[in-house]
Design a protein around this motif. Structure first.
Motif, PDB file in Angstrom:
ATOM      1  N   MET A 164       0.953  -1.022   0.125  1.00 26.58           N
ATOM      2  CA  MET A 164      -0.170   0.333   0.429  1.00 26.58           C
ATOM      3  C   MET A 164       1.290   0.717   0.245  1.00 26.58           C
ATOM      4  N   LEU A 165       2.177   0.613   0.716  1.00 23.96           N
ATOM      5  CA  LEU A 165       2.900   2.285   1.138  1.00 23.96           C
ATOM      6  C   LEU A 165       4.488   1.326  -0.141  1.00 23.96           C
ATOM      7  N   ALA A 166       5.376   2.531   0.007  1.00 21.77           N
ATOM      8  CA  ALA A 166       6.163   1.964  -0.620  1.00 21.77           C
ATOM      9  C   ALA A 166       7.564   2.178   0.472  1.00 21.77           C
ATOM     10  N   CYS A 167       8.083   0.974   0.752  1.00 18.20           N
ATOM     11  CA  CYS A 167       8.995   1.215   1.349  1.00 18.20           C
ATOM     12  C   CYS A 167      10.732   1.080   0.474  1.00 18.20           C
ATOM     13  N   PRO A 168      11.786   1.985   1.287  1.00 22.25           N
ATOM     14  CA  PRO A 168      12.442   2.868   0.634  1.00 22.25           C
ATOM     15  C   PRO A 168      13.714   1.468  -0.110  1.00 22.25           C
ATOM     16  N   GLY A 169      13.950   1.626  -0.994  1.00 28.36           N
ATOM     17  CA  GLY A 169      14.810  -0.064  -2.126  1.00 28.36           C
ATOM     18  C   GLY A 169      14.101  -0.812  -1.137  1.00 28.36           C
ATOM     19  N   ASP A 170      12.728  -1.246  -1.997  1.00 26.69           N
ATOM     20  CA  ASP A 170      12.444  -2.637  -1.166  1.00 26.69           C
ATOM     21  C   ASP A 170      11.268  -2.541  -3.049  1.00 26.69           C
ATOM     22  N   PHE A 171      12.355  -2.637  -4.597  1.00 25.65           N
ATOM     23  CA  PHE A 171      10.752  -2.274  -5.720  1.00 25.65           C
ATOM     24  C   PHE A 171      10.304  -3.506  -5.803  1.00 25.65           C
ATOM     25  N   PRO A 172      11.463  -4.647  -5.806  1.00 28.22           N
ATOM     26  CA  PRO A 172      10.417  -6.038  -5.919  1.00 28.22           C
ATOM     27  C   PRO A 172       9.517  -6.539  -5.498  1.00 28.22           C
ATOM     28  N   TYR A 173       9.742  -6.352  -4.275  1.00 28.38           N
ATOM     29  CA  TYR A 173       8.961  -7.242  -2.864  1.00 28.38           C
ATOM     30  C   TYR A 173       7.639  -5.813  -3.117  1.00 28.38           C
ATOM     31  N   GLY A 174       7.792  -4.609  -2.612  1.00 27.21           N
ATOM     32  CA  GLY A 174       6.643  -3.783  -2.730  1.00 27.21           C
ATOM     33  C   GLY A 174       5.451  -4.214  -4.007  1.00 27.21           C
ATOM     34  N   VAL A 175       6.189  -4.292  -5.486  1.00 26.18           N
ATOM     35  CA  VAL A 175       5.166  -4.405  -6.044  1.00 26.18           C
ATOM     36  C   VAL A 175       4.561  -5.856  -6.244  1.00 26.18           C
ATOM     37  N   SER A 176       5.292  -6.458  -5.991  1.00 26.58           N
ATOM     38  CA  SER A 176       4.642  -7.855  -5.685  1.00 26.58           C
ATOM     39  C   SER A 176       3.657  -7.765  -4.695  1.00 26.58           C
ATOM     40  N   LYS A 177       4.021  -7.209  -3.541  1.00 29.38           N
ATOM     41  CA  LYS A 177       2.839  -6.917  -1.803  1.00 29.38           C
ATOM     42  C   LYS A 177       1.427  -6.498  -3.352  1.00 29.38           C
ATOM     43  N   GLY A 178       1.509  -5.229  -3.820  1.00 25.46           N
ATOM     44  CA  GLY A 178       0.767  -5.195  -4.489  1.00 25.46           C
ATOM     45  C   GLY A 178      -0.084  -5.104  -5.276  1.00 25.46           C
ATOM     46  N   ALA A 179       0.370  -6.213  -6.241  1.00 26.96           N
ATOM     47  CA  ALA A 179      -0.207  -7.139  -6.905  1.00 26.96           C
ATOM     48  C   ALA A 179      -1.036  -7.933  -6.480  1.00 26.96           C
ATOM     49  N   ILE A 180      -0.581  -8.478  -5.209  1.00 30.36           N
ATOM     50  CA  ILE A 180      -1.458  -9.734  -4.235  1.00 30.36           C
ATOM     51  C   ILE A 180      -3.035  -9.722  -3.490  1.00 30.36           C
ATOM     52  N   VAL A 181      -2.402  -7.503  -3.105  1.00 27.34           N
ATOM     53  CA  VAL A 181      -4.250  -7.566  -2.514  1.00 27.34           C
ATOM     54  C   VAL A 181      -4.803  -7.423  -4.201  1.00 27.34           C
ATOM     55  N   GLN A 182      -4.204  -6.798  -4.774  1.00 25.87           N
ATOM     56  CA  GLN A 182      -5.623  -6.549  -6.325  1.00 25.87           C
ATOM     57  C   GLN A 182      -6.186  -8.268  -6.726  1.00 25.87           C
ATOM     58  N   MET A 183      -4.892  -9.687  -6.304  1.00 29.20           N
ATOM     59  CA  MET A 183      -5.700 -10.766  -6.523  1.00 29.20           C
ATOM     60  C   MET A 183      -6.340 -11.356  -6.286  1.00 29.20           C
ATOM     61  N   THR A 184      -6.268 -10.835  -4.941  1.00 30.73           N
ATOM     62  CA  THR A 184      -7.017 -10.769  -3.376  1.00 30.73           C
ATOM     63  C   THR A 184      -8.613 -10.720  -3.740  1.00 30.73           C
ATOM     64  N   ARG A 185      -8.695  -9.110  -3.719  1.00 31.04           N
ATOM     65  CA  ARG A 185      -9.820  -8.935  -4.790  1.00 31.04           C
ATOM     66  C   ARG A 185     -10.297  -9.106  -6.155  1.00 31.04           C
ATOM     67  N   GLN A 186      -9.472  -9.871  -7.219  1.00 31.18           N
ATOM     68  CA  GLN A 186      -9.811 -10.315  -7.826  1.00 31.18           C
ATOM     69  C   GLN A 186     -10.341 -11.477  -8.385  1.00 31.18           C
TER      70      GLN A 186
END
Length: 257
Positions: A154-176
């Motif tokens: 939901m918010l960016a953690c400095p220096g953790d790009f692929p992990y943060g993007v992946s977890k954002g995807a999981i939030v949307q996957m869950t809704r879908q």
């Protein structure tokens, strides 16, 4: 009666950390728990998750599983159903991270994080849902999927790009999944932990990072694995039969501040 009496659950990444805490809590509440992980030895040391479940009189099974491999996931669910008759709860917890920003992340690191944290969750959700559709409902659901996301989705953690993007995807996957398969009586929710103290080595327990997390978290302590396990128990139980598509924050108020 225990909250998960006679339920059968798979928990990925359950040898250590949050997955271990969830698996142990489920077993305490009467579930048969299948521990799916690439290694059975806990990062924290000590007895394996399965050994602890069995010592307490519970029932379980360890199945070595790489969730980024469809054949492994297919076999995981097939073996579970062959051994225990059905599958009621799929907890997708296994994940990896690189602690790299955009420029530091190599294509290989990106592919590896996505293969586990997104594709692996997709495989587990898909295979669980396929199994759920073969079963008659128990209570108000054919089955429940619980995805472990993160506040970093939901918010960016400095220096953790692929992990943060992946977890954002999981939030949307869950809704879908929740919306697409509500008519099939499949519940799908996510849990987004804040700062949880586990045995994970490296940057997660850096003293400066912990100090920042303590100052940033409104609640007067940081989270513990039991906090996430309690949320996972609630969402797996009949108490949560009209809750689907949510991303439940377990963060001591971090996101509210």
């Amino acid at each position: 009666m225990p909250l998960l009496d006679r339920k059968v659950a798979i928990v990925t990444g359950a040898s250590s950390g949050l997955g271990r805490a969830i698996a142990l809590r489920y077993a305490e509440e009467g579930a048969t728990v299948v521990i799916a992980d690439v290694s059975e030895a806990p990062i924290e040391g000590g007895d394996t998750t399965l050994a602890r479940i069995m010592a307490a009189g519970g029932t379980g099974l360890f199945i070595k599983t790489d969730i980024s491999n469809w054949a492994d996931v297919d076999s995981l669910v097939t073996q579970t159903v062959k051994e225990f008759g059905r599958l009621d709860i799929m907890v997708n917890n296994a994940a990896i991270y690189t602690s790299t920003n955009l420029l530091e992340t190599s294509p290989q690191q990106w592919d590896r994080v996505m293969s586990v944290n997104v594709t692996g969750f997709f495989y587990c959700c898909k295979r669980a849902a396929e199994q759920f559709l073969t079963q008659e409902p128990e209570g108000e659901a054919r089955g429940r999927i619980i995805n472990i996301s993160s506040q970093h989705g939901m918010l960016a953690c400095p220096g953790d790009f692929p992990y943060g993007v992946s977890k954002g995807a999981i939030v949307q996957m869950t809704r879908q999944i929740a919306v697409d398969h509500a008519a099939n009586m499949i519940l799908c929710n996510a849990i987004a932990p804040g700062k949880i103290i586990t045995g994970k080595p490296g940057v997660a327990n850096d003293p400066d990072a912990l100090d920042y997390s303590r100052r940033r978290t409104p609640w007067p302590r940081l989270g513990e694995p039991r906090d996430v396990a309690g949320a996972a128990l609630f969402l797996a139980s009949e108490m949560a039969s009209y809750i689907t598509g949510v991303n439940l924050m377990v963060d001591g108020g971090w996101m509210a501040g």
